[in-house]
Design a protein around this motif. Structure first.
Motif, PDB file in Angstrom:
ATOM      1  N   ALA A 113       1.327   0.279  -0.245  1.00 43.04           N
ATOM      2  CA  ALA A 113       2.180   0.091   0.933  1.00 43.04           C
ATOM      3  C   ALA A 113       3.333   1.105   0.968  1.00 43.04           C
ATOM      4  CB  ALA A 113       2.721  -1.333   0.956  1.00 43.04           C
ATOM      5  N   ARG A 114       3.847   1.415  -0.203  1.00 39.57           N
ATOM      6  CA  ARG A 114       4.995   2.319  -0.283  1.00 39.57           C
ATOM      7  C   ARG A 114       4.678   3.710   0.274  1.00 39.57           C
ATOM      8  NH1 ARG A 114       6.484   6.059  -3.390  1.00 39.57           N
ATOM      9  NH2 ARG A 114       8.699   6.557  -3.598  1.00 39.57           N
ATOM     10  N   GLU A 115       3.395   4.081   0.230  1.00 42.76           N
ATOM     11  CA  GLU A 115       3.009   5.408   0.729  1.00 42.76           C
ATOM     12  C   GLU A 115       3.278   5.556   2.217  1.00 42.76           C
ATOM     13  OE1 GLU A 115       2.156   7.597  -1.354  1.00 42.76           O
ATOM     14  OE2 GLU A 115       1.217   6.586  -3.076  1.00 42.76           O
ATOM     15  N   LEU A 116       3.434   4.423   2.925  1.00 38.82           N
ATOM     16  CA  LEU A 116       3.609   4.478   4.377  1.00 38.82           C
ATOM     17  C   LEU A 116       5.072   4.623   4.787  1.00 38.82           C
ATOM     18  CD1 LEU A 116       1.021   1.722   5.378  1.00 38.82           C
ATOM     19  CD2 LEU A 116       0.692   4.185   5.222  1.00 38.82           C
ATOM     20  N   THR A 117       5.953   4.779   3.810  1.00 35.08           N
ATOM     21  CA  THR A 117       7.373   4.961   4.124  1.00 35.08           C
ATOM     22  C   THR A 117       7.588   6.343   4.740  1.00 35.08           C
ATOM     23  OG1 THR A 117       7.863   3.672   2.162  1.00 35.08           O
ATOM     24  CG2 THR A 117       9.703   4.884   3.164  1.00 35.08           C
ATOM     25  N   PRO A 118       8.213   6.400   5.915  1.00 33.60           N
ATOM     26  CA  PRO A 118       8.480   7.716   6.501  1.00 33.60           C
ATOM     27  C   PRO A 118       9.762   8.332   5.941  1.00 33.60           C
ATOM     28  CG  PRO A 118       9.231   6.012   8.001  1.00 33.60           C
ATOM     29  CD  PRO A 118       8.672   5.299   6.781  1.00 33.60           C
ATOM     30  N   MET A 119       9.898   9.626   6.158  1.00 32.31           N
ATOM     31  CA  MET A 119      11.163  10.284   5.829  1.00 32.31           C
ATOM     32  C   MET A 119      12.235   9.816   6.820  1.00 32.31           C
ATOM     33  SD  MET A 119      10.051  14.162   4.808  1.00 32.31           S
ATOM     34  CE  MET A 119       8.628  14.338   5.869  1.00 32.31           C
TER      35      MET A 119
END
Ligand SMILES: [Zn+2]
Length: 248
Positions: A113-119
């Motif tokens: 899920a953490r991979e979907l964090t945007p800049m």
């Protein structure tokens, strides 16, 4: 030397996330090293396709604005002294909300899920300071060809304005979500004030090539021979026979 402009479309980097749109830092580094050995120099998307750089020019682009771009891709690009271009979906960046639309939303609940964090906008500004380009990936990442005229114009204009307000530079370029473009969408993109836009190779419709630039998508499976074939100038020429260059 013949001029060759190669535009690659990446999304995220991760040592462990095996989604199609992710590749590993090791592969990414190997892929850039191969092109560097072949004489490519780095440029932003807009500079690569509208500038007059001679010889072999490589534009690395990232769609969706995943945080792994600044955390994992940037240090590698820095080693090669190459800038890149990020196409940012402005509603998601502004909300600092995980990236979620059909196709990536299945990862929202798992280990990755953490991979979907945007800049954040601050992080995108840091990239601009380092010579990168920030383009628009629309506001909400819709399939643009399915929208009515007013919604289409809103996605194009509002995302451009938000980008310019937030990173304080001109937003010259756009990547069509899913590479989804037709002649109406390309024409509206030009009218909205963009100078260039990235599509995918199979969507050439005639008209101005700068608004349907055939980027090469590099996915998880693209390594080794698959990658070398995808970036081969000879093969790209064959694929683009129905996409004649010029008319920028
Ligand atoms: Zn996208």
């Amino acid at each position: 030397m013949t001029r060759d402009v190669l535009v690659l479309c990446y999304h995220a980097l991760s040592p462990t996330w095996d989604a199609a749109l992710s590749t590993t830092p090791e592969r990414f580094e190997r892929q850039l090293a191969l092109l560097r050995r072949r004489g490519y120099r780095g440029a932003t998307f807009t500079d690569a396709i509208l500038g007059r750089l001679p010889g072999r020019v490589l534009a690395v682009t990232f769609d969706d604005g995943y945080r792994s771009v600044i955390e994992l891709a940037r240090p590698i690009l820095d080693e090669f002294a190459m800038p890149a271009t990020v196409f940012a979906p402005t509603d998601f960046i502004a909300a600092e909300a995980p990236i979620s639309w059909p196709g990536v939303d299945r990862w929202l609940d798992g280990d990755h899920a953490r991979e979907l964090t945007p800049m954040t906008w601050d992080e995108l500004r840091l990239l601009v300071d380092a010579g990168w380009e920030i383009g628009s990936h629309t506001c909400s990442h819709p399939r643009l060809t399915t929208l009515g005229d007013s919604a289409l114009i809103d996605e194009l204009e509002r995302s451009k304005a938000q980008c310019e307000r937030s990173v304080r530079t001109t937003c010259s370029s756009l990547a069509y979500p899913y590479g989804d473009v037709d002649q109406r969408v390309a024409a509206a993109t030009a009218r909205a004030g963009y100078r260039a836009a990235g599509a995918l190779p199979e969507r050439w419709l005639g008209g101005r090539r700068a608004f349907q630039w055939p980027r090469i998508g590099i996915y998880h499976v693209d390594d080794g021979l698959r990658y070398r074939l995808k970036v081969s100038p000879a093969l790209r020429r064959v694929r683009s026979l129905r996409a004649p260059s010029g008319g920028g």
